[in-house]
Structure formats: C-alpha cells, structure tokens
Design a protein around this motif. Structure first.
Motif, mmCIF file in Angstrom:
data_model
loop_
_atom_site.group_PDB
_atom_site.id
_atom_site.type_symbol
_atom_site.label_atom_id
_atom_site.label_comp_id
_atom_site.label_asym_id
_atom_site.label_seq_id
_atom_site.Cartn_x
_atom_site.Cartn_y
_atom_site.Cartn_z
ATOM 1 N N MET A 6 0.842 -1.201 0.000
ATOM 2 C CA MET A 6 0.000 0.000 0.000
ATOM 3 C C MET A 6 0.881 1.257 0.000
ATOM 4 N N ARG A 15 -0.238 16.499 3.242
ATOM 5 C CA ARG A 15 -0.873 15.570 2.303
ATOM 6 C C ARG A 15 -1.056 14.198 2.940
ATOM 7 N N ASP A 53 -3.963 14.365 5.337
ATOM 8 C CA ASP A 53 -5.229 14.410 4.598
ATOM 9 C C ASP A 53 -5.579 13.039 4.034
ATOM 10 N N LEU A 54 -4.564 12.417 3.462
ATOM 11 C CA LEU A 54 -4.800 11.139 2.795
ATOM 12 C C LEU A 54 -5.220 10.081 3.814
ATOM 13 N N LEU A 114 -6.776 10.540 6.521
ATOM 14 C CA LEU A 114 -8.155 10.840 6.902
ATOM 15 C C LEU A 114 -9.123 10.362 5.816
ATOM 16 N N ALA A 115 -8.760 10.652 4.556
ATOM 17 C CA ALA A 115 -9.620 10.259 3.440
ATOM 18 C C ALA A 115 -9.734 8.740 3.358
ATOM 19 N N MET A 116 -8.648 8.034 3.654
ATOM 20 C CA MET A 116 -8.692 6.572 3.603
ATOM 21 C C MET A 116 -9.554 6.028 4.729
ATOM 22 N N GLU A 117 -9.417 6.625 5.892
ATOM 23 C CA GLU A 117 -10.248 6.218 7.021
ATOM 24 C C GLU A 117 -11.715 6.445 6.718
ATOM 25 N N ALA A 118 -12.006 7.607 6.113
ATOM 26 C CA ALA A 118 -13.389 7.940 5.803
ATOM 27 C C ALA A 118 -13.975 6.930 4.823
ATOM 28 N N ARG A 119 -13.104 6.284 4.041
ATOM 29 C CA ARG A 119 -13.613 5.280 3.118
ATOM 30 C C ARG A 119 -13.408 3.872 3.687
ATOM 31 N N CYS A 120 -13.437 3.795 5.022
ATOM 32 C CA CYS A 120 -13.475 2.511 5.738
ATOM 33 C C CYS A 120 -12.218 1.673 5.589
ATOM 34 N N TYR A 121 -11.073 2.277 5.325
ATOM 35 C CA TYR A 121 -9.848 1.489 5.217
ATOM 36 C C TYR A 121 -9.369 1.104 6.603
ATOM 37 N N VAL A 122 -9.120 -0.197 6.823
ATOM 38 C CA VAL A 122 -8.606 -0.649 8.119
ATOM 39 C C VAL A 122 -7.434 -1.583 7.942
#
Lengths: 266, 281, 287
Positions: A158, A214, A217-218, A220-228
C-alpha cells in the motif's frame, strides 16, 4: 529532467503484455535482468535484443516512450561508460597523454552500457504496461509467504502504491516552491557544496510541510472510506493466472534456457 | 514604462510530440503605476504570462523589455529583475519556511544583500503594510490562519520594495470577508505607493471592483485588453471562452432588453445602484 | 426522525504543551443543534474557522463529540462499534482533490471503498461503473488522476464515495480549490446525485452562490448555528451575514442596496429575473 522519468508511469493500451498477470511480469522482468547480467557474447545479445524488442512490439507502447525513460539516466550511463573505458587495465589500444584506452576497457564500457540500457528498458516495459496498483498487488501476493514471519506485506504494498501516486505531485510541487523562492531572490545554483545545501532549506521546509499535510489528509480520506488494513478486503482486480500467463512462463523460461545453451555451446 | 512584450511566444516541451503552445505571439505594454487584472480560465496562459515578467520562464520566441532593457541579453541580471518584479504565488505554503513570520519576511531583503538594519526595517514596514498585527511577528508562519498566511507571504515579497507587484490568485480558498480584506489591502497599498500591480484572478467580480485595466487571456492569446467596462461589453464573447462578466453587467443588459432605459456601463454593485436610481430614483 | 440529528453537540480540541499538560481548550463546536431529513440538499455556510469542518468530520465519525449526541441514520457516532457502518452510510468528500485519491487509475480509486468493505469483485465493477457514470466520468475510467482537471478529480472523489452506496454524502468545501468551471461541474454533479439517486447532501462551503439551490441552509459561526432557513430567508439578512464574515450574491446585494435607498423591493431577491420584475413594478408605479 525529473519529469522524464518514465518509471511509475502507466501507458494505457490494449495488448497481450498489458493483460498478463503482474506476477508473471515481475517474474519475467527478474529473469530478463538476470539474463542480461549473466550472459554475454554476440549471439547471446542478439537473443536478448530480439526478446526485448519482441516484447516491446507486443506491448504496443511506442519505442519513443521507452527511450524517454533513458534520457533521465543518460548522465549516469555516460559516466559509468567513461569510468569503464579509461580505468580498466589491460592491453592498450590507444593512449593520449596519461589516458589509456584498453581493449578490456572498451569491452567493459560497451557491455556495461548495453546492460544498463536493457535493465532500464526491461523494467520500463513492466511499469508502463502495469498500473502501479496492479504492480503492488502482484508484489503483495508474490511476497505473501513472508507474512508468516511477520513482514507487513500488505502495508508495504500500500505504501508503495501511494508513493507512486504522489511522486509526480511532489515533483510538480517542488517546481512551484522553487519558483516561489526564486521570486524572493533565492539562489539554488551558485556557491559551494555547503552553501548550496544551506540554500536548499527554503525549498525543503515547505516541501516537507506540504508532504506531511498531504499524508495527514490522505490518511483521513482513507479512514473515511473505511480502510482498516488488509484484513477483510476484497479485490477489484483479483490476481488469477490465465492461459496466456502459463504461455508467458513457458516463453520466458525457454528464453533463459536458450541463453544457457548458447553459453555452454559457444 | 515598465514592460514591453514584443511578440512573445512560449512552448512547453518544444519540438516533441507533447509540444503545447502556452503563449502565442503576445504583444503588450505595461506602464508604471498601472493596476491591471489578468483573467482567463485554467490553461489560458495567464500563469505562463506572468512568469515571463520576472524571468522565471524564458520565451521561446520574442523579447521582453523591462525599463527599456532587453531581459534576455546575456549580461542582464535576472536575479535582480526578480527583486524588481515581486511575485506572490497562489499558495503561501509554497514560500513560508522560516521559524518565525518576521524572519521569513527578512528572507527577500537579505537576498538583496542589504545591511542587517535595513533588512529589519524593511520587514517591519512590510508587515505593517499588509496589516498583520505585531503579536504574530514571532509566531511560526505555519500556525497562522489562511488569510494571515496570505498576508505574511505578500509581506515577504513587498519587503524587497519591488517596482512591480504580481499576485497570482491571492484570494483562492479565502472566505468572503478574508477575500475582501486582502483585495482592499492590495488596492490601498497601490493607492499609497503608486507601484504597478498585476492581479491574476478567475473572478471578474473581484477584478472589476479594483483594477483600471483588464487583460483577458485565451489559448495563449490576449483576447481583450481594455478598461473593465469596455471588456465587459463583450460579455457574450467572454462566455464563449468560459468566463463571465459580473452579474450586474448581465442585469443591466437584460433591463435594457426589457425596455428600461438604463445605462449598460455598470460593472460593480455601486455603479449599478447609481444607474438604476438615476432611472427610477 | 431525520437522517441526521445533532443535539447539543460540543467538540473541544485540547491543546497540550510538550510535556503533555493541558495548555488550553478550544471549543470548535458549541452546543450545536441541527436536523436533516433524508433526501434533502443541505448547505452549511460559515467563514474559515467557524467550526463547519469540525462538524463535517463528526458526521463521518472521524471525530467524536465531547458532549451531546449526533445520530446518523439511527446510529450514534459516539458508539465505536458502529464507526464503520456510519462511514459507509455517510460518505465524505474533502477539499483538496489530490489528497483523497489513492490509486493511480481512476476506476481503481473508485473501487477502493468497496474493496475496503469487502464487496465481491463482480459487484465492485458494477458499482464503479454506476458511480462513474453518475458523475459523468465514465469515459475517463482508465486515466491517471494526475492528468485530470480539479473539477474532474473532485468528481472522481465523489464517485469513490458513491461506490460505497451511502445514504448521505458530506462535502467539506469541495470547491474551495477549484476554478469557476470546476466549481460548476462539481455542483452540477452533486445536484444530479441528490435529484436522481435521492442521496442526502450536506454541502459545506463559503461560496454563497452555491447555496442558492439548497433546500435548507445553516449558517455557522463560533461553533454554533447562528442562522437557519431556506436560501431566500437567509439571503434577506444581508447585514447579519456580513457580521459573520460572509456576503451575498451580487444581485442580492444590489437589491438590498436599492431597498436601503428607498425603492420598494422585496427581501431576499436571488436572481436577475426577480430583480428586474421588482424594478419594473417600481417603475410602473412611478408612471
């Protein structure tokens, strides 16, 4: 110059090479690189050249695109070539003043240059025909066994794919920051090594600050899209070998065996 | 006379398959003390144009004269030009780097080789001019709010006392009040010092209120170059190239079409108000 | 009950010094109340630092309340076991288009969310296609995000959220870094999603033109809702908006100025047509 790096730049096209499983391509590239560095001789290089250009033709990526990738390392190539040319001891062919060009030097320089060029072109075929995500997926799956000894394979993959996505953005940003500081009279060109290093501060601080922002931000954006993490994820493009992959393995192994035979026979 | 651009063209990646013409035979004259707005959509060549004025980009064709001198002549000092023609880029984050705001503003004057005392004076004056309160001088620039960062960045450039000040979208991302404050501050400085100011913007509304002359860029050409109200006469053509006149200009034209005998010259809310009150006051 | 219910919502940022002692406490949300019905298009207005972004992050459970409650689609955001269900139901689009696109190919980025929540491969592709078509970016599916314009990148980001099939999308200043054309593109896409797919939209912005078509508007300042109503009602309060560091569209401002100058023009004019109508009526009366 930085813009010319083709590594990590995907060239979309509809070709057999594009369709291959990334693992197949990783394996083939590895074997090709090994072949370039372990075999020599004119017949051997004819086979390598035929193989490389055959694959490039199949990939439908224009040759000019491949060559652009070489431009970035041109200086490195020339320096390496010159070192080999002048500093290899052996049978002297020409000598001017204190500089001697030897037969061995000439041979080494040519060999070295061809090997470097083929190394870059070989890996470019892979990166140009494989999206960074496929590539990291391929790596992830190929390295999966390492997970047993606690190597965070998914996380590494990743990280690599994110790095590949952000390299062009950060290069562009570097350019912008440089201009903004030059507009304030910053000087990135003149002065000795120490002064030059000091002059980089106005470039590096904003670059790091921006990179951290960056990253934040990224995340946060990944978390917001349920990345675990890797657990429980499905794959949009699951890696499955097809017929064409099996064929490719056969071709690549045959190519390698052919080179071995040539080496033994000649 | 500050600038003359003589037939300037700029092509990215020249002589390759990726060649892009960003400026196409641009001729312009910019005089001392003008307040100019440069407008165009993304990719119109407006950023490329202004980066030529301080020599960050070199024209592939044509010449630029600054105060009568050809800036492409071999012994011309481009670093000196950059200090005469101050440029503030869109994101203040790209230039702020020092530990404190004050030190950051000192960076430009220091590069000019001024003595320590003058550097300090310049920085102090610049920070006062942009209206940044003294309590922020010793704060890290990264702790400032968006509007304050913008002010610090502008101070960092005006501290060099440039003859010409170029601002690339100085209000991007600011809220309405922050936007008005920055533009008012720039206009106020222009009024006091009479330096040449070039403001790059997407917003016709913003520009119409402040500048004396608008240069509209499209596909690397200068499409219009005139006083705001003359430029906005072409509101239909502006729309064709992805821009728009201020809302009030449309209003005045539509009122006229509906048979109300109003002047269509207005480009700002104040002008429109007066024109309407003259008709039905 | 609405899809979003905020009651007495408080959020405090605790600022610590280097040793970890509490240095100060900043209240970003100060007893905020808000309620949104499913299918609505809601705008939240406020200047930079008014608390609107902090509020947005609560809706997606990226932040949790210090006090009070926030219910999203029947789920309490304070309940950690529900975090991922909430993130799925309430998707989030951020300001900087570059910093939220993870993959190097458009369609792979849109697939990222569904991959995370374990959607089967076949269905991921269906969702990716549907989402990209919904924002008009289907023909760019194989492009690199780096080659897209700001507006296009932001539409990809919206598609990435759509692919998780949320009931509600929160957009945190999605247009602040875009040019006027990009802004228009994004807003049109968002309105289309609201109209055609019935997705509840919470648009957080400081651009007044963007809220004209909203169903309901909240104005925030200092962590509180200071004004709420339909756009017309909000825009009729020109002076109050200015106090909160906001402004109104040019036409509304002009109407307000003319009204102050004594012309009989109604409050809350939003469009040029409305103003011309009003002016014609005034002119007719004078004759």
């Amino acid at each position: 110059m930085l813009r010319d790096i083709t590594l990590g730049q995907y060239y979309p096209a509809d070709s057999v090479i594009h369709k291959l499983d990334p693992r197949t391509k990783l394996f083939a590239t590895l074997l090709f690189i090994i072949s370039v560095f372990s075999f020599d001789g004119i017949v051997g290089f004819i086979v390598m050249t035929a193989f490389l250009f055959g694959v490039i033709a199949l990939s439908k990526v224009p040759l000019s695109f491949m060559l652009r990738g070489l431009k970035a390392i041109m200086i490195l190539l020339v320096i390496a070539g010159l070192f080999n040319l002048f500093l290899t001891p052996g049978q002297v062919l020409w000598s001017i003043w204190k500089i001697h060009i030897t037969r061995e030097g000439l041979r080494n320089a040519v060999l070295m240059t061809i090997r470097m060029v083929y190394l870059i072109m070989g890996s470019s075929v892979m990166t140009l025909t494989t999206t960074p995500n496929q590539l990291t997926d391929g790596l992830e799956k190929a390295l999966k066994p390492l997970q047993k000894i606690n190597v965070p394979v998914h996380e590494i993959a990743m990280m690599m794919s994110i790095a590949l996505r952000f390299i062009p953005i950060l290069i562009e940003e570097t350019d912008k920051i440089m201009k903004a500081q030059m507009a304030r009279g910053a000087d990135f060109e003149t002065g000795g090594l120490v002064k030059k290093a000091k002059n980089m501060v106005p470039l590096l601080v904003p670059l790091f600050v921006s990179a951290f922002r960056r990253a934040n931000d990224l995340a946060l954006a990944m978390e917001a899209r349920c990345y675990v993490g890797g657990e429980g994820r499905t794959k949009m493009i699951p890696l499955v070998y097809h017929k064409v992959d099996r064929l490719a393995y056969v071709v690549v192994i045959a190519y390698f065996v052919l080179l071995m035979v040539i080496k033994v026979v000649l | 006379m500050s600038f003359i651009l003589d037939n300037v063209s700029y092509r990215y990646s020249e002589k390759t398959a990726y060649e892009i013409t960003a400026l196409d035979h641009v001729n312009l004259q910019i005089d001392d003390g003008e307040f100019i707005g440069v407008i165009g959509h993304t990719g119109s060549g407006k950023s490329t144009l202004i980066q030529h004025l301080n020599g960050l980009l070199k024209a592939t064709e044509g010449t630029i004269y600054f105060n009568g001198q050809d800036i492409y002549e071999e012994d011309y000092d481009l670093r000196d030009l950059r200090m005469q023609v101050g440029m503030v880029f869109q994101y203040p984050e790209h230039q702020l780097f020092e530990e404190t705001v004050f030190k950051d503003v000192c960076f430009g004057p220091k590069n000019q080789g001024l003595p320590e005392k003058d550097v300090t004076l310049r920085a102090y004056e610049a920070l006062q001019n942009v209206g940044l309160p003294e309590k922020y001088f010793d704060v890290s620039p990264f702790e400032l709010s968006g509007g304050q960062k913008r002010r610090a960045a502008i101070a960092g450039v005006i501290a060099m006392k440039p003859q010409v000040l170029i601002l690339d979208e100085p209000t991007a991302g600011l809220d309405p009040k922050g936007r008005d404050e920055i533009l008012d501050m720039i206009a106020d400085m222009h009024a006091r010092y009479g330096n040449t100011v070039i403001l790059v913007s997407h917003s016709m509304e913003d520009v119409a209120k402040y500048v004396d002359r608008i240069i509209v860029m499209d596909h690397g050409h200068v499409k219009f170059d005139d006083a705001p109200r003359q430029v906005f006469h072409h509101y239909k053509e502006l729309e064709e190239i992805g821009l728009a006149a201020p809302q009030v200009t449309y209003l005045m034209h539509e009122m006229k079409e509906k048979g109300m005998d109003v002047s269509t010259e207005a480009t700002t809310v104040d002008e429109a108000k007066e024109a309407i009150l003259r008709l039905i006051g | 009950m609405g899809i979003i219910e905020a009651k007495d919502l408080v959020h405090e940022y605790i600022i610590r010094d280097e040793e970890g002692n509490v240095e100060s406490i900043r209240t970003a949300l100060d007893h905020m109340d808000l309620s949104v019905e499913a299918g609505q298009f809601i705008a939240v207005l406020g200047h930079n630092g008014s608390g609107k972004s902090t509020f947005a992050k609560h809706l997606n459970a990226l932040l949790t309340p210090s006090e009070g409650t926030l219910i999203v689609d029947g789920m309490d955001v304070s309940d950690e076991s529900l975090t991922y269900d909430i993130r799925q139901e309430a998707g989030m689009v951020f300001q900087n288009p570059d910093n939220q696109i993870i993959a190097s190919v458009v369609q792979e980025d849109v697939g990222f969310g569904p991959e995370n929540i374990g959607v089967p491969t076949e269905e991921i592709w269906e969702r990716v296609e549907k989402s990209l078509k919904a924002v008009g970016m289907w023909q760019y599916r194989e492009h690199s995000p780096n080659k897209l314009s700001g507006g296009q990148k932001q539409r990809v980001a919206i598609a990435g959220v759509m692919a998780m099939e949320p009931k509600c999308i929160i957009l945190d200043e999605p247009t602040a870094m875009l040019d006027p054309n990009g802004r228009k593109e994004v807003l049109e896409a968002v309105h289309a999603l609201n109209r055609e797919k019935g997705v509840t939209i919470i648009l957080i912005t400081h651009y007044m033109e963007e809220v004209v078509d909203a169903d309901y508007v909240y104005v925030m300042d200092q962590g509180k809702v200071v004004l709420e109503g339909n756009p017309r009602g909000i825009f009729s309060q020109v002076e109050t908006l200015k106090e909160h560091r906001l402004d109104v569209p040019q036409i509304t401002l002009l109407a307000h100025e003319l009204q102050k100058a004594g012309l009989a023009i109604p409050d809350g004019i939003l469009t040029r047509e409305e103003l011309i109508d009003a002016l014609q009526k005034v002119a007719d009366k004078r004759k």
